[in-house]
Write a protein that holds these residues in place. Structure first.
Motif, PDB file in Angstrom:
ATOM      1  N   PHE A  52     -13.341  24.934-107.150  1.00 27.46           N
ATOM      2  CA  PHE A  52     -13.749  24.015-108.205  1.00 27.46           C
ATOM      3  C   PHE A  52     -15.025  24.599-108.797  1.00 27.46           C
ATOM      4  O   PHE A  52     -16.076  24.599-108.154  1.00 27.46           O
ATOM      5  N   GLN A  54     -17.849  24.732-111.810  1.00 26.01           N
ATOM      6  CA  GLN A  54     -18.472  23.887-112.829  1.00 26.01           C
ATOM      7  C   GLN A  54     -19.522  24.700-113.596  1.00 26.01           C
ATOM      8  O   GLN A  54     -20.725  24.535-113.386  1.00 26.01           O
ATOM      9  N   ASN A  61     -14.564  22.642-116.850  1.00 29.05           N
ATOM     10  CA  ASN A  61     -14.621  23.149-115.483  1.00 29.05           C
ATOM     11  C   ASN A  61     -13.317  23.875-115.174  1.00 29.05           C
ATOM     12  O   ASN A  61     -12.374  23.843-115.976  1.00 29.05           O
ATOM     13  N   LYS A  96     -14.932  18.157-118.273  1.00 28.49           N
ATOM     14  CA  LYS A  96     -16.114  17.970-117.434  1.00 28.49           C
ATOM     15  C   LYS A  96     -16.149  16.604-116.755  1.00 28.49           C
ATOM     16  O   LYS A  96     -16.752  16.450-115.691  1.00 28.49           O
ATOM     17  N   ASP A  97     -15.513  15.605-117.370  1.00 26.06           N
ATOM     18  CA  ASP A  97     -15.611  14.256-116.806  1.00 26.06           C
ATOM     19  C   ASP A  97     -14.605  13.983-115.690  1.00 26.06           C
ATOM     20  O   ASP A  97     -14.583  12.896-115.118  1.00 26.06           O
ATOM     21  N   THR A  99     -13.692  14.255-112.020  1.00 25.24           N
ATOM     22  CA  THR A  99     -14.432  14.488-110.782  1.00 25.24           C
ATOM     23  C   THR A  99     -13.508  14.331-109.573  1.00 25.24           C
ATOM     24  O   THR A  99     -12.403  13.781-109.679  1.00 25.24           O
ATOM     25  N   PHE A 100     -13.971  14.807-108.429  1.00 24.98           N
ATOM     26  CA  PHE A 100     -13.195  14.760-107.199  1.00 24.98           C
ATOM     27  C   PHE A 100     -14.065  14.256-106.056  1.00 24.98           C
ATOM     28  O   PHE A 100     -15.289  14.363-106.102  1.00 24.98           O
ATOM     29  N   SER A 101     -13.410  13.737-105.027  1.00 27.24           N
ATOM     30  CA  SER A 101     -14.135  13.399-103.804  1.00 27.24           C
ATOM     31  C   SER A 101     -14.607  14.685-103.142  1.00 27.24           C
ATOM     32  O   SER A 101     -14.120  15.780-103.439  1.00 27.24           O
ATOM     33  N   GLU A 102     -15.540  14.551-102.235  1.00 26.53           N
ATOM     34  CA  GLU A 102     -16.107  15.735-101.598  1.00 26.53           C
ATOM     35  C   GLU A 102     -15.069  16.508-100.792  1.00 26.53           C
ATOM     36  O   GLU A 102     -15.115  17.737-100.700  1.00 26.53           O
ATOM     37  N   ASN A 110      -7.645  11.808-109.038  1.00 24.33           N
ATOM     38  CA  ASN A 110      -7.569  13.155-109.624  1.00 24.33           C
ATOM     39  C   ASN A 110      -7.129  14.237-108.635  1.00 24.33           C
ATOM     40  O   ASN A 110      -7.013  15.407-109.026  1.00 24.33           O
TER      41      ASN A 110
END
Length: 233
Positions: A52, A54, A61, A96-97, A99-102, A110
């Motif tokens: 991933f 950024q 991304n 860019k908007d 997002t993912f969990s850690e 997503n």
């Protein structure tokens, strides 16, 4: 079943150094703080990790697979430049908007985008085939969507229009790892490509001025009415 899969892939020839090549390649283009990885720690088949990225300098991304090229694809002898097509990885440019969990679990919001790449990266090795520009793949044989968060049921591999060959071809020790863009498709778009070929689908992409960056709400390339009329021709 899992034991059968484990035994099947345990006997394959692995090119583990390709993971290092990909990591070193990315370090040439991006800062270390811009790069993170969703690791696959346990797999009964073979591991596909997802980068991933950024980048601050771009308006998007990047998701990029690493592991597809750990195995050689079964490219037919009659394919031109066969040796240059045996290894590949898949990437997607995403807004860019998104997002993912850690940690990737496959169940968080997503995560279907990561699953999309992982599933596609493993496909040629499960089926002893290969994938290159213009090849399509479906989430399942019934044209079901990747998740209830999207209506995309598959995708096509495209050459990147954002990055040039310096980025999309990793060349080391006489080997090439191709980085293809995975472009998600709706059911009727997949069927159109199967019926009319890659060139016809590519023409639609150009005429629609379709962007390489993922858009879950983009317009269908083929309105349903037009698609069914085409089937009658």
């Amino acid at each position: 079943m899992n034991q059968d899969i484990f035994d099947y892939f345990a006997n394959k020839e692995y090119f583990d150094d390709h993971d290092d090549w990909i990591s070193e390649h990315l370090d040439k283009y991006f800062q270390s703080e811009e790069i993170s990885v969703f690791h696959e720690f346990i797999a009964f088949d073979f591991k596909v990790h997802i980068y991933f990225i950024q980048p601050k300098k771009y308006s998007f991304n990047i998701l990029l697979s690493s592991g597809m090229s750990s195995l050689k694809m079964n490219v037919p002898d009659e394919v031109e430049n066969k040796k240059e097509l045996e290894f590949s990885e898949l990437m997607m440019l995403i807004p860019k908007d998104i997002t993912f969990s850690e940690v990737y679990t496959g169940e968080s919001k997503n995560d279907y985008l990561i699953s999309m790449l992982k599933h596609s990266a493993k496909f040629p090795h499960f089926n002893e085939t290969w994938m290159g520009i213009g090849h399509t793949i479906c989430a399942d044989e019934n044209y079901g969507p990747y998740s209830n968060e999207t209506n995309f049921v598959g995708g096509v591999l495209l050459p990147s229009v954002t990055f040039d060959e310096d980025f999309t071809k990793i060349k080391r020790e006489g080997t090439i790892i191709n980085l293809y863009t995975f472009f998600p498709l709706f059911k009727n778009e997949i069927k159109y490509k199967i019926k009319n070929g890659y060139s016809a689908l590519f023409d639609l992409l150009i005429k629609s001025n379709m962007k390489e960056t993922f858009d879950n709400n983009r317009n269908n390339l083929i309105p349903k009415k037009s698609f069914w009329n085409r089937l009658k021709l």
